[in-house]
Design an enzyme around this catalytic site. Structure first.
Site, mmCIF file in Angstrom:
data_model
loop_
_atom_site.group_PDB
_atom_site.id
_atom_site.type_symbol
_atom_site.label_atom_id
_atom_site.label_comp_id
_atom_site.label_asym_id
_atom_site.label_seq_id
_atom_site.Cartn_x
_atom_site.Cartn_y
_atom_site.Cartn_z
ATOM 1 N N CYS A 1 4.956 0.262 -10.733
ATOM 2 C CA CYS A 1 6.249 0.341 -11.353
ATOM 3 C C CYS A 1 7.368 0.970 -10.520
ATOM 4 C CB CYS A 1 5.924 1.121 -12.653
ATOM 5 S SG CYS A 1 6.262 2.761 -12.868
ATOM 6 N N GLU A 2 8.283 0.293 -10.584
ATOM 7 C CA GLU A 2 9.529 0.901 -9.859
ATOM 8 C C GLU A 2 10.211 2.273 -10.617
ATOM 9 O OE1 GLU A 2 12.019 -2.580 -10.243
ATOM 10 O OE2 GLU A 2 13.167 -1.830 -11.930
ATOM 11 N N HIS A 3 9.701 2.678 -11.339
ATOM 12 C CA HIS A 3 10.456 4.004 -12.100
ATOM 13 C C HIS A 3 9.559 5.089 -11.599
ATOM 14 C CE1 HIS A 3 11.854 1.449 -15.774
ATOM 15 N NE2 HIS A 3 12.723 1.392 -14.816
ATOM 16 N N HIS A 4 8.222 5.072 -11.533
ATOM 17 C CA HIS A 4 7.416 6.023 -11.026
ATOM 18 C C HIS A 4 6.555 5.875 -9.851
ATOM 19 C CE1 HIS A 4 8.066 6.471 -15.332
ATOM 20 N NE2 HIS A 4 8.269 7.645 -15.092
ATOM 21 N N GLN B 1 6.856 -4.706 -15.569
ATOM 22 C CA GLN B 1 6.166 -5.929 -16.371
ATOM 23 C C GLN B 1 6.925 -7.048 -16.603
ATOM 24 O OE1 GLN B 1 3.208 -4.756 -19.023
ATOM 25 N NE2 GLN B 1 2.945 -6.821 -19.867
ATOM 26 N N HIS C 1 -0.411 0.608 -18.248
ATOM 27 C CA HIS C 1 0.696 1.275 -17.245
ATOM 28 C C HIS C 1 0.224 2.631 -16.990
ATOM 29 C CE1 HIS C 1 4.043 -1.895 -17.246
ATOM 30 N NE2 HIS C 1 3.030 -2.303 -18.075
ATOM 31 N N CYS D 1 1.777 4.979 -15.911
ATOM 32 C CA CYS D 1 2.913 5.950 -16.108
ATOM 33 C C CYS D 1 2.926 6.203 -17.601
ATOM 34 C CB CYS D 1 4.132 5.417 -15.586
ATOM 35 S SG CYS D 1 4.852 3.799 -16.396
#
Ligand SMILES: Nc1ncnc2c1ncn2[C@@H]1O[C@H](COP(=O)(O)OP(=O)(O)OP(=O)(O)O)[C@@H](O)[C@H]1O
Ligand SMILES: Nc1nc2c(c(=O)[nH]1)N=C(CO)CN2
Length: 351
Positions: A242-245, A284, A312, A314
């Site tokens: 995931c690009e956030h975490h 996703q 996920h 995260c």
């Protein structure tokens, strides 16, 4: 011997690989020597055609060929690497231009040297400056043109791309710092090799990061032409980050499409496409729509339906810490989007 400068560009598929292969082919020619190669640059497309960003480099070569013979070699290399000439200034796996031939001016029906667009194009000049001899005739003009174009052509973005080896070194250094920052000892037996392992793993799990086009497929024409048969590939496992975490999310994708006029792709290519869109920092929702949009683009089917179910890390390891929750995303195009009955049939087949 005269120094010859080439400009090379690619904006389809594995761009870096196309440029590297082009250099290999040129270097294997018996009458040609590659002396220097510039850094690699990510460049915004120039020329008005809407298309993906290019990767550009410049090369300095020597040759005993005539300019016309070199042009033939260039065309041969472009053809070997799947170059097509459909759109003027349009997308291509590879483009090679002869920019300078010493201080010569050539102007005939096949060749204009210096290349006529040279001093208008930052994607040519900036790589060129890496390798151009300071004492040579065009040096001053290259410098002046770069300064001028940077001020006047703001949309001509040119950004240096670090080489793979450089990337590996950077990841190793940063992971070492990370170990220190979280309170570990980078020299401790258990983690001493961790920076190298992480760097190698990133090469693998982010292998699509710089690729903008899915290419591993072939379209087949079949006689079935009723435009109503659904092709469904279920339970395709995937792993992404995931690009956030930068934590994993993984699960299953289910992909259906309705061929138009009997046009299909091999079934194994759908899992390959799922892998392709997953091996980069993503979300996703984005993976779900990337799969559908790519199929629409390459097949022009009557419709595409994609369902993705994923866990996920995260969500499970941090924050709300809800383990085992499953996220489901859907994306429908064409008839799947406009026809509720068809959509319901797809969801029924899935369950
Ligand atoms: N300096 C040059 N280098 C390469 N090709 C040239 C040059 N001058 C003229 N040409 C001619 O241009 C023709 C078309 O080349 P190409 O398809 O690479 O053009 P393009 O990439 O669409 O445009 P551009 O050359 O402006 O980048 C070649 O077949 C060649 O005969
Ligand atoms: N950024 C960039 N833009 C282009 C390029 C290129 O190599 N890089 N080549 C073109 C046609 O030769 C047209 N436009």
């Amino acid at each position: 011997m005269e120094s010859i400068y080439l400009s090379l560009g690619s904006n389809i598929g594995d761009r870096q690989n196309y440029l590297k292969k082009a250099l290999e082919h040129l270097g294997s020619e018996s009458r040609l020597i590659i002396d220097k190669v510039s850094n690699y640059y990510e460049t915004a497309p120039v020329g008005g055609v809407e298309q993906d960003a290019f990767l550009n480099i410049a090369a300095k070569i020597y040759t005993t060929c005539t300019p016309e013979e070199l042009l033939n070699i260039i065309h041969k290399v472009e053809a070997k690497l799947n170059r097509s000439r459909k759109v003027h200034w349009g997308p291509r796996t590879l483009d090679i231009d002869i920019i300078f031939w010493g201080d010569r001016s050539i102007n005939n029906e096949k060749l204009i040297i210096p290349h006529k667009e040279t001093f208008k194009r930052l994607f040519v000049l900036i790589p060129l400056l890496d390798i151009y001899d300071k004492s040579s005739i065009f040096y001053k003009k290259i410098k002046q043109s770069i300064t001028f174009l940077k001020q006047t052509e703001k949309e001509q973005k040119v950004i240096r791309v670090p080489e793979k080896e450089e990337n590996t070194q950077t990841i190793k250094r940063v992971v070492k710092e990370l170990l220190l920052a979280i309170g570990d000892d980078p020299q401790r037996e258990g983690v001493r090799e961790t920076p190298r392992r992480v760097a190698e793993m990133y090469q693998e799990i982010f292998s699509s990061q710089n690729q903008n086009e899915f290419q591993e497929y072939k379209v087949f024409e079949t006689p079935k032409r009723d435009n109503s048969q659904m092709v469904l590939v279920k339970d395709i496992s995937f792993y992404s980050m995931c690009e956030h975490h930068m934590l994993p999310f993984f699960g299953k994708a289910h992909v259906a499409y309705i061929p138009r006029n009997g046009r299909i792709i091999g079934l194994s290519k759908i899992p390959r496409l799922v892998d392709f869109v997953s091996r980069r920092l993503s979300l996703q929702e984005k993976i779900t729509s990337d799969i559908a949009d790519t199929l629409m683009e390459i097949l022009d089917p009557v419709g595409v339906a994609v369902v993705v179910e994923a866990r996920h890390m995260c969500v499970e390891m941090r924050g709300v810490k809800k383990s085992n929750s499953l996220t489901r995303t859907t994306y429908f195009t064409g008839d799947f989007n406009s026809n509720a009955q068809l959509r319901a049939e797809f969801l029924r087949v899935l369950n």
